[in-house]
Design a protein around this motif. Sequence first.
Motif, PDB file in Angstrom:
ATOM      1  N   LEU A   1       2.344  -1.967  -1.432  1.00  8.68           N
ATOM      2  CA  LEU A   1       3.434  -1.400  -2.198  1.00  8.68           C
ATOM      3  C   LEU A   1       3.539  -2.071  -3.562  1.00  8.68           C
ATOM      4  O   LEU A   1       3.687  -1.393  -4.577  1.00  8.68           O
ATOM      5  N   GLY A   2       3.443  -3.370  -3.575  1.00  3.69           N
ATOM      6  CA  GLY A   2       3.557  -4.096  -4.836  1.00  3.69           C
ATOM      7  C   GLY A   2       2.490  -3.690  -5.839  1.00  3.69           C
ATOM      8  O   GLY A   2       2.768  -3.547  -7.034  1.00  3.69           O
ATOM      9  N   GLY A   3       1.273  -3.494  -5.375  1.00  7.31           N
ATOM     10  CA  GLY A   3       0.185  -3.077  -6.257  1.00  7.31           C
ATOM     11  C   GLY A   3       0.417  -1.696  -6.847  1.00  7.31           C
ATOM     12  O   GLY A   3       0.141  -1.458  -8.027  1.00  7.31           O
ATOM     13  N   ILE A   4       0.952  -0.787  -6.048  1.00  2.00           N
ATOM     14  CA  ILE A   4       1.252   0.562  -6.528  1.00  2.00           C
ATOM     15  C   ILE A   4       2.365   0.506  -7.569  1.00  2.00           C
ATOM     16  O   ILE A   4       2.273   1.139  -8.626  1.00  2.00           O
ATOM     17  N   GLN A   5       3.406  -0.253  -7.302  1.00  2.00           N
ATOM     18  CA  GLN A   5       4.512  -0.376  -8.244  1.00  2.00           C
ATOM     19  C   GLN A   5       4.053  -0.981  -9.564  1.00  2.00           C
ATOM     20  O   GLN A   5       4.431  -0.515 -10.641  1.00  2.00           O
ATOM     21  N   GLN A   6       3.205  -2.001  -9.485  1.00  2.14           N
ATOM     22  CA  GLN A   6       2.706  -2.650 -10.687  1.00  2.14           C
ATOM     23  C   GLN A   6       1.817  -1.698 -11.489  1.00  2.14           C
ATOM     24  O   GLN A   6       1.935  -1.608 -12.713  1.00  2.14           O
ATOM     25  N   ALA A   7       0.943  -0.966 -10.815  1.00  8.02           N
ATOM     26  CA  ALA A   7       0.077  -0.004 -11.502  1.00  8.02           C
ATOM     27  C   ALA A   7       0.894   1.103 -12.157  1.00  8.02           C
ATOM     28  O   ALA A   7       0.599   1.520 -13.288  1.00  8.02           O
ATOM     29  N   LEU A   8       1.911   1.585 -11.486  1.00  5.40           N
ATOM     30  CA  LEU A   8       2.766   2.619 -12.036  1.00  5.40           C
ATOM     31  C   LEU A   8       3.484   2.125 -13.297  1.00  5.40           C
ATOM     32  O   LEU A   8       3.555   2.830 -14.306  1.00  5.40           O
ATOM     33  N   GLU A   9       3.995   0.907 -13.267  1.00  5.03           N
ATOM     34  CA  GLU A   9       4.653   0.328 -14.432  1.00  5.03           C
ATOM     35  C   GLU A   9       3.676   0.205 -15.601  1.00  5.03           C
ATOM     36  O   GLU A   9       4.028   0.501 -16.750  1.00  5.03           O
ATOM     37  N   THR A  10       2.457  -0.230 -15.323  1.00  8.50           N
ATOM     38  CA  THR A  10       1.445  -0.375 -16.359  1.00  8.50           C
ATOM     39  C   THR A  10       1.130   0.969 -17.002  1.00  8.50           C
ATOM     40  O   THR A  10       1.080   1.080 -18.234  1.00  8.50           O
ATOM     41  N   VAL A  11       0.955   1.995 -16.184  1.00 12.74           N
ATOM     42  CA  VAL A  11       0.656   3.333 -16.709  1.00 12.74           C
ATOM     43  C   VAL A  11       1.806   3.837 -17.575  1.00 12.74           C
ATOM     44  O   VAL A  11       1.591   4.344 -18.675  1.00 12.74           O
ATOM     45  N   VAL A  12       3.025   3.697 -17.087  1.00 10.99           N
ATOM     46  CA  VAL A  12       4.187   4.176 -17.841  1.00 10.99           C
ATOM     47  C   VAL A  12       4.281   3.475 -19.196  1.00 10.99           C
ATOM     48  O   VAL A  12       4.605   4.107 -20.211  1.00 10.99           O
ATOM     49  N   LYS A  13       3.955   2.202 -19.246  1.00 12.87           N
ATOM     50  CA  LYS A  13       4.028   1.450 -20.500  1.00 12.87           C
ATOM     51  C   LYS A  13       2.895   1.795 -21.464  1.00 12.87           C
ATOM     52  O   LYS A  13       3.082   1.785 -22.675  1.00 12.87           O
ATOM     53  N   GLN A  14       1.701   2.095 -20.931  1.00 10.62           N
ATOM     54  CA  GLN A  14       0.534   2.283 -21.783  1.00 10.62           C
ATOM     55  C   GLN A  14       0.329   3.711 -22.268  1.00 10.62           C
ATOM     56  O   GLN A  14      -0.271   3.926 -23.312  1.00 10.62           O
ATOM     57  N   MET A  42       4.282   5.957   2.142  1.00 11.38           N
ATOM     58  CA  MET A  42       4.062   4.750   2.932  1.00 11.38           C
ATOM     59  C   MET A  42       2.684   4.166   2.637  1.00 11.38           C
ATOM     60  O   MET A  42       1.721   4.905   2.490  1.00 11.38           O
ATOM     61  N   THR A  43       2.645   2.850   2.547  1.00  8.42           N
ATOM     62  CA  THR A  43       1.398   2.132   2.313  1.00  8.42           C
ATOM     63  C   THR A  43       1.012   1.366   3.579  1.00  8.42           C
ATOM     64  O   THR A  43       1.747   1.374   4.564  1.00  8.42           O
ATOM     65  N   TYR A  44      -0.109   0.693   3.521  1.00  7.10           N
ATOM     66  CA  TYR A  44      -0.570  -0.035   4.698  1.00  7.10           C
ATOM     67  C   TYR A  44       0.421  -1.099   5.146  1.00  7.10           C
ATOM     68  O   TYR A  44       0.459  -1.474   6.321  1.00  7.10           O
ATOM     69  N   ASP A  45       1.252  -1.586   4.219  1.00  5.38           N
ATOM     70  CA  ASP A  45       2.188  -2.662   4.566  1.00  5.38           C
ATOM     71  C   ASP A  45       3.625  -2.175   4.762  1.00  5.38           C
ATOM     72  O   ASP A  45       4.549  -2.975   4.820  1.00  5.38           O
ATOM     73  N   THR A  46       3.824  -0.867   4.896  1.00  5.01           N
ATOM     74  CA  THR A  46       5.163  -0.349   5.142  1.00  5.01           C
ATOM     75  C   THR A  46       5.625  -0.763   6.537  1.00  5.01           C
ATOM     76  O   THR A  46       4.911  -0.564   7.509  1.00  5.01           O
ATOM     77  N   GLY A  47       6.815  -1.339   6.583  1.00 11.27           N
ATOM     78  CA  GLY A  47       7.394  -1.755   7.851  1.00 11.27           C
ATOM     79  C   GLY A  47       8.480  -0.790   8.291  1.00 11.27           C
ATOM     80  O   GLY A  47       8.601   0.325   7.769  1.00 11.27           O
ATOM     81  N   GLN A  48       9.298  -1.208   9.225  1.00 11.36           N
ATOM     82  CA  GLN A  48      10.340  -0.339   9.750  1.00 11.36           C
ATOM     83  C   GLN A  48      11.486  -0.126   8.755  1.00 11.36           C
ATOM     84  O   GLN A  48      12.174   0.880   8.817  1.00 11.36           O
ATOM     85  N   ASP A  49      11.685  -1.058   7.853  1.00  7.64           N
ATOM     86  CA  ASP A  49      12.717  -0.903   6.831  1.00  7.64           C
ATOM     87  C   ASP A  49      12.074  -0.274   5.606  1.00  7.64           C
ATOM     88  O   ASP A  49      11.546  -0.951   4.736  1.00  7.64           O
ATOM     89  N   PHE A  50      12.120   1.056   5.537  1.00  5.85           N
ATOM     90  CA  PHE A  50      11.469   1.784   4.456  1.00  5.85           C
ATOM     91  C   PHE A  50      12.049   1.416   3.101  1.00  5.85           C
ATOM     92  O   PHE A  50      11.347   1.430   2.099  1.00  5.85           O
ATOM     93  N   THR A  51      13.335   1.101   3.035  1.00  8.07           N
ATOM     94  CA  THR A  51      13.965   0.813   1.746  1.00  8.07           C
ATOM     95  C   THR A  51      13.356  -0.415   1.071  1.00  8.07           C
ATOM     96  O   THR A  51      13.419  -0.548  -0.142  1.00  8.07           O
ATOM     97  N   ARG A  52      12.734  -1.284   1.844  1.00 10.11           N
ATOM     98  CA  ARG A  52      12.128  -2.499   1.300  1.00 10.11           C
ATOM     99  C   ARG A  52      10.603  -2.452   1.270  1.00 10.11           C
ATOM    100  O   ARG A  52       9.982  -3.264   0.597  1.00 10.11           O
ATOM    101  N   SER A  53      10.014  -1.514   2.002  1.00  9.65           N
ATOM    102  CA  SER A  53       8.560  -1.595   2.152  1.00  9.65           C
ATOM    103  C   SER A  53       7.813  -0.295   1.872  1.00  9.65           C
ATOM    104  O   SER A  53       6.607  -0.222   2.107  1.00  9.65           O
ATOM    105  N   ALA A  54       8.500   0.730   1.375  1.00  7.24           N
ATOM    106  CA  ALA A  54       7.843   1.995   1.047  1.00  7.24           C
ATOM    107  C   ALA A  54       8.324   2.460  -0.323  1.00  7.24           C
ATOM    108  O   ALA A  54       9.351   2.002  -0.821  1.00  7.24           O
ATOM    109  N   LEU A  55       7.585   3.369  -0.940  1.00  3.54           N
ATOM    110  CA  LEU A  55       7.905   3.860  -2.275  1.00  3.54           C
ATOM    111  C   LEU A  55       8.719   5.143  -2.183  1.00  3.54           C
ATOM    112  O   LEU A  55       8.227   6.152  -1.671  1.00  3.54           O
TER     113      LEU A  55
END
Length: 94
Positions: A1-14, A42-55
């Motif tokens: 999830l973190g990698g997707i969020q970081q990549a999305l931020e980079t794209v939006v900025k560039q 959902m990503t490979y690391d999505t847990g049961q608490d979607f609000t913290r672990s899914a996009l």
Amino acid sequence: LGGIQQALETVVKQVTSNDLLVFFLAGHGGPDPGSRKTRYFMTYDTGQDFTRSALPMTLLRDRLTKDLRAKRLVCFIDTCHSAGLAGDPQAGGF
């Protein structure tokens, strides 16, 4: 999830207003078990608490439609429940 969020931020900025962004996302999507109207990618690391672990689908939609400077966007989303991008599970597309 973190990698997707970081990549999305980079794209939006560039990306500039002269760019064409082709965005492709394939994976898993589904409703939050605690709030069936809220849809997530959902990503490979999505847990049961979607609000913290899914996009949240609406977060992706907002980043691509409100925050992106590109005037041209081609978006391919290949997941279950991708209509959640519209924010309303009964709606289709965005």
